[in-house]
Design a protein around this motif. Structure first.
Motif, short mmCIF file in Angstrom:
data_model
loop_
_atom_site.label_atom_id
_atom_site.label_comp_id
_atom_site.label_asym_id
_atom_site.label_seq_id
_atom_site.Cartn_x
_atom_site.Cartn_y
_atom_site.Cartn_z
N ASP A 119 -7.52 -3.00 -5.63
CA ASP A 119 -7.48 -2.47 -7.09
C ASP A 119 -7.03 -3.37 -8.18
OD1 ASP A 119 -7.43 -0.53 -8.90
OD2 ASP A 119 -5.84 0.59 -8.33
N ILE A 120 -7.71 -3.58 -9.18
CA ILE A 120 -7.45 -4.59 -9.90
C ILE A 120 -7.14 -3.86 -11.49
CG2 ILE A 120 -9.79 -5.33 -10.77
CD1 ILE A 120 -8.34 -8.14 -10.62
N ASP A 121 -6.12 -4.29 -12.10
CA ASP A 121 -5.73 -3.71 -13.37
C ASP A 121 -5.66 -4.86 -14.45
OD1 ASP A 121 -5.21 -0.61 -13.05
OD2 ASP A 121 -4.06 -1.39 -11.58
N GLU A 122 -5.68 -4.78 -15.60
CA GLU A 122 -5.33 -5.46 -16.68
C GLU A 122 -4.27 -4.75 -17.52
OE1 GLU A 122 -8.29 -7.99 -18.64
OE2 GLU A 122 -9.60 -7.05 -17.27
N PHE A 123 -2.88 -5.15 -17.35
CA PHE A 123 -2.03 -4.72 -18.44
C PHE A 123 -1.74 -5.32 -19.62
CE2 PHE A 123 -0.81 -3.18 -14.05
CZ PHE A 123 -0.99 -1.77 -14.18
N ASP A 138 0.02 7.56 -8.84
CA ASP A 138 -1.30 6.94 -7.97
C ASP A 138 -1.03 7.41 -6.43
OD1 ASP A 138 -2.99 5.65 -6.45
OD2 ASP A 138 -2.71 4.04 -7.91
N LEU A 180 3.61 -1.40 -8.47
CA LEU A 180 2.71 -0.95 -9.54
C LEU A 180 3.51 -0.35 -10.46
CD1 LEU A 180 0.00 -0.99 -10.61
CD2 LEU A 180 -0.85 1.02 -8.95
N SER A 183 -3.64 -5.08 -6.69
CA SER A 183 -3.01 -4.25 -5.71
C SER A 183 -3.69 -4.42 -4.50
CB SER A 183 -2.45 -3.11 -6.33
OG SER A 183 -1.70 -3.07 -7.37
N ASN A 200 3.32 0.50 -14.93
CA ASN A 200 2.44 1.67 -15.32
C ASN A 200 3.49 2.68 -14.88
OD1 ASN A 200 1.01 3.64 -16.26
ND2 ASN A 200 -0.80 2.94 -15.13
N ARG A 257 1.93 6.17 -14.15
CA ARG A 257 0.79 6.42 -13.15
C ARG A 257 1.31 7.14 -12.04
NH1 ARG A 257 -3.00 1.45 -11.05
NH2 ARG A 257 -4.00 2.73 -9.17
N PRO A 282 -4.97 -10.50 -14.69
CA PRO A 282 -5.00 -9.65 -13.68
C PRO A 282 -3.82 -9.17 -12.89
CG PRO A 282 -5.54 -11.89 -12.89
CD PRO A 282 -5.18 -12.04 -14.26
#
Length: 499
Positions: free
Chosen positions: A342-346, A228, A219, A354, A223, A226, A351
Motif C-alpha cells: 500500500d503506497i501513499d505520498e504524504f 485503517d 502509519l 506499507s 496519518n 486514518r 513514497p
C-alpha cells in the motif's frame, strides 16, 4: 539531538520483509537505512513453522497465483541458500472420513505442476503399514502420499538478507527505535533512538513500513486521522517435544476442523508440532501459547500418532503474530497469506510504502514487487538482481551441500563431525570466518551444546548480536540443547565481555 545524512530509503522493521527489501534496494544502488527496534527476526520471522513451501492448503482457497509464486520461489531460494535451506519429504496420511483420496492426489498433482519443479522429487503413494511409518501412526492409517517441500532456518534467512544488504552498503541498525516520523518537503524526517539512548534525526526520500504487527501504528504517526482496517493479526503457536519418530521426513495431518498441522524433525533430538491460527489483539508482554492452543496441538497430533501426546510432553513452545492483510474472512485460518503493498505520498514525490501480509517463502519476490512500486520515485534505472544471486555463505558450487560438507571435513579433519556439520549448515562458505583457513582450529571457551567463543565473536562482529538471547534463540536454537546452568553461565560471560 543531532541530524545525520540523507538516505534514499528508510526501512522500519528488521523482519524478513524489511531485510529482503533492504537487500534488494541496496543492491540497486539506493542508500538504505534499516531500523529495527529489537533484534533482527525478533518477532514473527523467527516464530514460523520454518518451511519454504507453496502452501498446499491454500489451493482449497483458490489462491493459485500465490501457490505458484511460492513454488517457483521455493527453488530460487534453495539454489541461493543451500546451507540454511534443504529439501524435506512430507507424508500426508489418507484418513477416511476427511478429504477423499482422489482429492488429495489431485491437489498434489497440481502442487507438483504449478511451479515448474526442477530440483525436488514429485509425489508418490506410500504404505503407512511398513518401513519407517510402521508403529508410528495409528493402525487405521493404511496409505498416504509423500511430496516435497523445503526446511529453512528462518531467523538465519533474515540475518543473511541483512548481511547481504550491508555488503551493498545498507546501514543496518538494531536496537534502534523510530520514535517519531514527519513528512517534510520532498521526503521524511525520523527521530530515532539507538542503543546509546541518544536521539538523532535522519532524513529520507522514502519510507518502507515493514513493521509487521505494528504497521498500522507506524502509519498512524503520519496519518493520525486514518482508521485503517487493513491489518488482521493472527497468532500462530508451536510446541516442541522429544523426538516422536525416526527419520528426516515430516508429517502433515488433516484435522476435522479442515485445518492442518505439521510434525517435523527439529534440532536432531526433537519434534516440532504446529501451528495454530487464533485471532490476536495487541496485549502487553511477550506473545505466548495459551493452554487451549497447547491442548489443540496435542489432541490433533494424538489423532495420528500411535502414542498420544499431552501437555506434559511439551518441552518448549513459541508463538508469533502474523500481520495478515484483512480479507474479511470469518475464519482466521482462511485469511489470505498473500501480501498487499500500500503506497501513499504524504508529501509530493516521496513514497511511503506499507507492507501487509506475506510469508517467508515469497519474501524475495515481495521485495522485487516493492521495488517496482518505488521505482517511479527515484531518478535512476535499476533491474531485478536477486533471483540469481546467492545469499552470504550460499555460494556452494551447484548448491551441493553434501559435497561442500565433505570438503569442509577434509579441511578441518580434527574437528568434531557434529559440530562441524552444524557450523557448515549455519554459515556455509563463511564458516572459514569462524574456523580460519584450517586445519588447526582454536574455538576458545565452550559454553555448552557446541557453542564456542569463536562462533560468538563472529556473531557479534558480523551479525549484529548484542545480547545472549540473540545467540541462543535466534542466530541458533542452541538454547534448547543447553541446560539452564549453561545458559545462565553464557549470559554472564556475554554481558561481562560485550556489554
Amino acid at each position: 539531538m543531532s541530524k545525520t545524512s540523507q538516505f534514499d530509503l528508510l526501512i522500519i522493521g528488521g523482519g524478513i520483509n524489511g531485510t529482503a527489501i533492504a537487500r534488494d534496494a541496496a543492491g540497486r544502488g539506493l542508500s538504505v537505512l534499516l531500523c529495527e527496534r529489537d533484534d533482527l527476526a525478533n518477532h514473527t520471522s523467527s516464530s514460523s513453522t520454518k518451511l519454504i513451501h507453496g502452501g498446499l492448503r491454500y489451493l482449497e482457497h483458490y489462491e493459485f497465483r500465490l501457490v505458484r509464486e511460492a513454488l517457483i520461489e521455493r527453488e530460487v531460494l534453495l539454489r541461493g541458500a543451500p546451507h540454511i535451506i534443504w529439501p524435506m519429504r512430507f507424508v500426508l496420511p489418507y484418513d477416511k472420513g476427511l478429504r477423499p483420496a482422489w482429492l488429495l492426489r489431485a491437489g498434489l498433482f497440481l502442487y507438483d505442476s504449478l511451479g515448474g519443479r526442477e530440483l525436488l522429487p514429485g509425489t508418490k503413494t506410500i504404505s503407512l503399514r511398513k518401513g519407517k511409518h510402521k508403529g508410528v501412526l495409528e493402525q487405521r492409517l493404511k496409505m498416504g502420499f509423500e511430496y516435497s517441500d523445503c526446511w529453512v532456518e528462518d531467523a538465519r534467512l533474515v540475518v543473511l538478507n541483512a548481511v547481504d544488504a550491508a555488503a551493498h552498503k545498507a546501514d543496518i541498525r538494531t536496537r534502534t527505535e523510530v520514535k517519531d516520523l514527519r513528512a517534510v518537503d520532498a521526503g521524511y524526517e525520523a527521530d530515532i533512538v539507538g542503543p546509546d539512548g541518544k536521539l538523532k534525526t535522519i532524513c529520507a526520500k522514502g519510507v518502507v513500513n515493514s513493521a509487521g504487527p505494528w504497521v498500522d501504528e507506524i502509519l498512524g504517526r503520519l496519518n493520525k486521522g486514518r482508521n485503517d482496517a487493513g491489518l488482521r493479526l493472527v497468532k500462530g503457536s508451536h510446541i516442541v517435544t522429544r523426538k516422536l519418530y525416526d527419520g528426516d521426513h515430516a508429517y502433515i495431518f488433516q484435522n476435522a476442523d479442515n485445518r492442518i498441522i505439521f510434525a517435523i524433525p527439529y534440532e536432531g533430538d526433537y519434534t516440532l508440532i504446529g501451528t495454530t491460527d487464533v485471532p490476536f489483539d495487541h496485549a502487553p508482554g511477550p506473545v505466548k501459547i495459551s493452554p487451549e492452543e497447547t491442548t489443540y496441538l496435542c489432541d490433533a497430533a494424538s489423532e495420528y500418532f500411535e502414542n498420544d501426546i499431552t501437555a506434559d510432553d511439551v518441552l518448549w513452545s513459541y508463538s508469533g503474530v502474523r500481520p495478515l492483510y484483512d480479507d474479511k474472512s470469518a475464519d482466521a485460518s482462511a485469511v489470505t497469506r498473500d501480501y498487499v503493498l500500500d503506497i501513499d505520498e504524504f508529501t509530493d514525490g516521496a513514497p511511503f510504502l506499507s507492507i501487509y501480509g506475506g510469508k517467508i517463502t515469497t519474501s524475495r519476490k515481495l521485495a522485487e514487487h516493492a521495488m517496482q512500486k518505488l521505482a517511479p520515485f527515484y531518478m535512476r534505472k535499476s533491474v531485478p538482481w536477486t533471483k540469481s544471486a546467492q545469499l552470504p555463505g550460499g555460494d556452494i558450487p551447484k548448491a551441493d551441500f553434501t559435497k561442500f560438507y565433505q570438503e569442509t571435513c577434509d579441511r578441518y579433519p580434527d574437528m568434531d563431525a557434529a559440530l562441524l556439520h552444524r557450523l557448515a549448515r549455519s554459515y556455509g562458505t563463511r564458516v572459514t570466518l569462524i574456523l580460519g583457513a584450517g586445519p588447526d582450529v582454536d574455538l576458545g571457551h565452550e559454553f555448552g551444546a557446541g557453542l564456542t567463543e569463536a562462533e560468538v565473536r563472529y556473531l557479534v562482529g558480523h551479525e549484529w548480536v548484542t545480547r545472549a538471547d540473540d545467540v541462543v534463540w535466534r542466530r541458533s536454537k542452541l538454547g534448547l540443547h543447553m541446560s539452564e546452568a549453561e545458559r545462565a553461565g553464557f549470559t554472564t560471560w556475554f554481558e561481562k565481555t560485550f556489554e
